[in-house]
Design a protein around this motif. Structure first.
Motif, PDB file in Angstrom:
ATOM      1  N   VAL A   8       0.207   8.077  -6.020  1.00 23.16           N
ATOM      2  CA  VAL A   8      -0.944   8.963  -6.161  1.00 23.16           C
ATOM      3  C   VAL A   8      -0.486  10.414  -6.119  1.00 23.16           C
TER       4      VAL A   8
ATOM      5  N   TYR B 222       0.822  -1.206   0.000  1.00 23.08           N
ATOM      6  CA  TYR B 222       0.000   0.000   0.000  1.00 23.08           C
ATOM      7  C   TYR B 222       0.855   1.254   0.000  1.00 23.08           C
TER       8      TYR B 222
ATOM      9  N   LEU C 215      -4.383  12.123  -0.343  1.00 26.47           N
ATOM     10  CA  LEU C 215      -4.480  10.669  -0.453  1.00 26.47           C
ATOM     11  C   LEU C 215      -3.135  10.006  -0.188  1.00 26.47           C
TER      12      LEU C 215
ATOM     13  N   ILE D  15       1.575   1.876  -3.550  1.00 25.80           N
ATOM     14  CA  ILE D  15       0.421   2.342  -4.322  1.00 25.80           C
ATOM     15  C   ILE D  15       0.150   3.811  -4.014  1.00 25.80           C
ATOM     16  N   PHE D  16       0.143   4.151  -2.735  1.00 28.28           N
ATOM     17  CA  PHE D  16      -0.216   5.516  -2.366  1.00 28.28           C
ATOM     18  C   PHE D  16       0.872   6.515  -2.732  1.00 28.28           C
TER      19      PHE D  16
END
Lengths: 593, 89
Positions: free
Chosen positions: A129, A122, A134, A125-126
């Protein structure tokens, strides 16, 4: 009895790996990580039990969060509660749970390890962003993950608060990725039990400009969270519970250091030209795109070493050609830089930490890594080569192969690269006309056959860290033998001289991209050897340039001649440090004894 | 039963955590499988973290796909929540 005034002041000596002084509060980082054990399941029958354990920890974590929520509600009213709801929801998130369960099942790792992999997943993934808000959500994932980890390991330990920007991290060991994370978290400095001067954690610390001391052996046992602490990253000292006088001394030192840094920055943009007009090209060593602006501001003319391993690290899936390409394009097209040397996949050794799919090797530094691995996994290699070739359309690109030990490896690698380029050309994909191909000279056998290699490449780049390690037979992460790591060993100097001389005779450029290239004390020696390019940690550039600009080639040659006649490393070291501190009194006092 | 519908995100902060949590609360009440899609990326509509990774700002369009016996009701409730700007702003 435990008031600040009564805390005993003491000093710990370790290895200073990243200069600078910080005064702040200690924070013991990831303590449970040190206690949590990560292990593989011996057989598949243990999977069910492990998953059950994970689910129990989820339940326990939820119970705790509900408790916190109720307590908060009594204290603070409604508003801050929702974030706890979000945490509870993460705890129950089916993808979050599924990933972890899958890791246990498919990779046969224990619940703790699987949990950590999910958190890393995660985080990645973040990080991608764009939205800042987010991006910040990854802290929620981590927060929840840590709670689960704590519950897995038996709970009871107190909660870990979020890392505050004023903290100095104390840890047993930090992975390069942890260290990189610190840059993001704006941590002030760190000190660890383990590590040596050339471990990658140290390299990253310098790259992100965080003062750091490693190899302290037992600092995690002797310092507690919130202890006052001073880190002197140049001297390798950690002062715990300093008295006011000591703090004052260090505040002075801190000011001095910062002023000196500013002072050197003035030299950053000037060319590295000796008084008698010998020009050295100056490159920066980087691993993150984010380092480019500071590399430019510190005076690099190009990127002399772009380490590509971080594109692979901490992922469960191999990066795509597009991911590679985007990284390489940013590097070769960076504004203010004239060229970029991209080193192909050099995974192995101490960087080899995140992929449980790859078998553990007893001696990974000498194992299946770098070019050896790539020539075995040709398809994987081609992905990277294609991306580099495509990126070359956007700026001057040099490619170099690490760990070449013989001519066949070089030929094989070049052949694959040619195939890749031919394919791209056939498809009409643009590429740079003049991609230079070079080899890292870091295996002693490559030095011995440098004349043969020189016929087939455009440049050499001497990787001193590995060359020294292999030539002197030192395990780089074994602290008990780090004392043998000696760049001024006559054997090392002779090897380097041989490479440069042979390269020049063959008419090719010789660069140096190891740690040695950024050490101010060695600048005149390297000048004397007539090195063409020095590529280093960007922070080191201003000081190195200042020394180059105040030296002459003829003087450097005389110094070189003198030391090449000495027979031992200690004689050479003594001579050089004496010479340099007399020649550049200002530059060589800062670091103390 | 399969329901597909596209919505525009109208609240100022986009699909942030609290809002996503509300979506998950609604999705989870239904038996239907629920997917959210934005720019070709499809995620599980009952997973908070997955919805967050879609990173939907104000003005972005998301397509919801519900599959199952109560898909229509699910779509209606989710639609209402989004059109309502999640009770925010």
């Amino acid at each position: 009895m435990d008031t600040d005034a009564e805390k005993k002041s003491f000093v710990l000596k370790g290895i200073g790996v990243s200069p600078g002084i910080v005064i702040g509060k200690a924070y013991l980082y990831d303590r449970f990580d040190a206690q949590v054990s990560f292990y593989r399941l011996r057989d598949k029958n243990l999977v069910a039990k492990e998953i059950k354990r994970f689910r129990a920890a989820l339940k326990e974590s939820e119970k705790q969060l509900l408790e916190v929520k109720n307590r908060l509600f009594e204290l603070a009213g409604r508003e801050p509660l929702y974030i706890i709801d979000v945490h509870i929801m993460i705890l129950k998130d089916r993808m979050f749970i599924n990933h972890t369960v899958q890791y246990i099942r498919n990779m046969l790792v224990n619940a703790e390890w699987a949990m950590k992999m999910t958190i890393d997943r995660y985080r990645e993934i973040f990080e991608k962003v764009e939205d800042e808000y987010l991006k910040g959500r990854v802290s929620d994932v981590r927060y929840v993950g840590q709670r689960i980890l704590r519950n897995l390991s038996g709970g009871k330990k107190e909660d870990i608060p979020k890392i505050d920007g004023k903290d100095i991290i104390i840890a047993v060991d930090l992975s390069p990725a942890d260290t990189a994370q610190m840059m993001i978290n704006k941590v002030q400095g760190f000190a660890t039990d383990m590590g040596g001067k050339t471990s990658h954690t140290a390299i990253v610390a310098r790259a992100v400009e965080i003062p750091a001391v490693v190899g302290l052996e037992s600092i995690t046992k002797r310092v507690r969270t919130n202890d006052n602490i001073i880190i002197d990253g140049a001297a390798g000292l950690v002062v715990v519970n300093p008295d006011p006088e000591m703090i004052k001394v260090y505040e002075d030192k801190q000011r001095h250091f910062e002023k000196a840094q500013e002072n050197y920055l003035r030299y950053a943009r000037l060319p590295a030209l000796t008084e008698d007009n010998y020009k050295v090209e100056i490159g920066g060593n980087i691993e993150f795109i984010e380092e480019i602006p500071s590399t430019v501001s510190h005076g690099a003319e190009g990127i002399g070493l772009y380490r590509t391993e971080f594109i692979y690290i901490n992922k469960e899936q191999l990066p795509t050609e597009e991911e590679h390409f985007l990284h390489y394009r940013s590097v070769v097209s960076a504004e203010g830089l004239q060229w970029a040397t991209i080193r192909t996949f050099d995974l192995g050794g101490d960087k080899f930490f995140s992929d449980p799919k790859l078998a553990k090797e007893m001696n990974p530094q000498m194992g299946l890594r770098a070019i050896r691995f790539c020539l075995k996994e040709v398809e994987l290699f081609k992905v990277q080569l294609r991306a580099i070739a495509r990126a070359s359309a956007f700026g001057k690109t040099r490619i170099m192969f690490p760990m070449i030990s013989g001519i066949e490896e070089l030929r094989e690698a070049k052949k694959i690269f040619c195939e890749v380029k031919r394919d791209l050309r056939a498809k009409g994909i643009p590429m740079g006309e003049d991609i230079e191909v070079g080899v890292m000279i870091e295996v002693p056998s490559a030095v011995v056959i440098a004349d043969e290699l020189a016929k087939e490449v455009d440049f050499f780049s001497i990787g001193t860290n590995d060359l020294i390690q292999y030539a002197l037979a030192i395990d780089r992460i074994n602290e008990r033998v780090t004392y043998l790591y000696e760049p001024l060993h006559p054997a090392v100097l002779r090897l380097i001289k041989q490479v440069i001389d042979i390269g020049h005779r063959a008419g090719i450029r010789v660069a140096m991209c190891g740690e040695m290239a950024g050490e101010p004390a060695y600048v005149m020696i390297l000048l004397g050897l007539e090195i063409d390019e020095l590529s280093m940690n960007p922070l080191a550039i201003p000081k190195v340039k200042k020394i180059i600009r105040a030296s002459t080639l003829s003087e450097s040659k005389k110094l070189l001649e003198k030391i090449m006649a000495l027979s031992s490393a200690s004689e050479i070291r003594e001579y050089v440090s004496d010479y340099m501190s007399k020649r550049f009194p200002e530059e060589f006092q800062l670091n103390g004894p | 039963m399969v329901e597909i519908k596209t919505f525009e995100i109208k609240n100022k902060l986009g699909l942030h955590a609290r809002v996503a949590a509300k979506l998950v609360n609604v999705s989870s009440r239904f038996k239907a499988k629920i997917f959210f899609e934005r720019d070709g990326k499809v995620v599980n509509g009952k997973s908070l973290l997955s919805i967050l990774t879609l990173a939907c700002p104000l003005g972005s369009r998301i397509t919801i796909r519900a599959e199952g016996i109560d898909a229509r009701d699910a779509m209606e409730d989710l639609g209402k929540l989004i059109e309502d700007k999640f009770g925010e702003d």
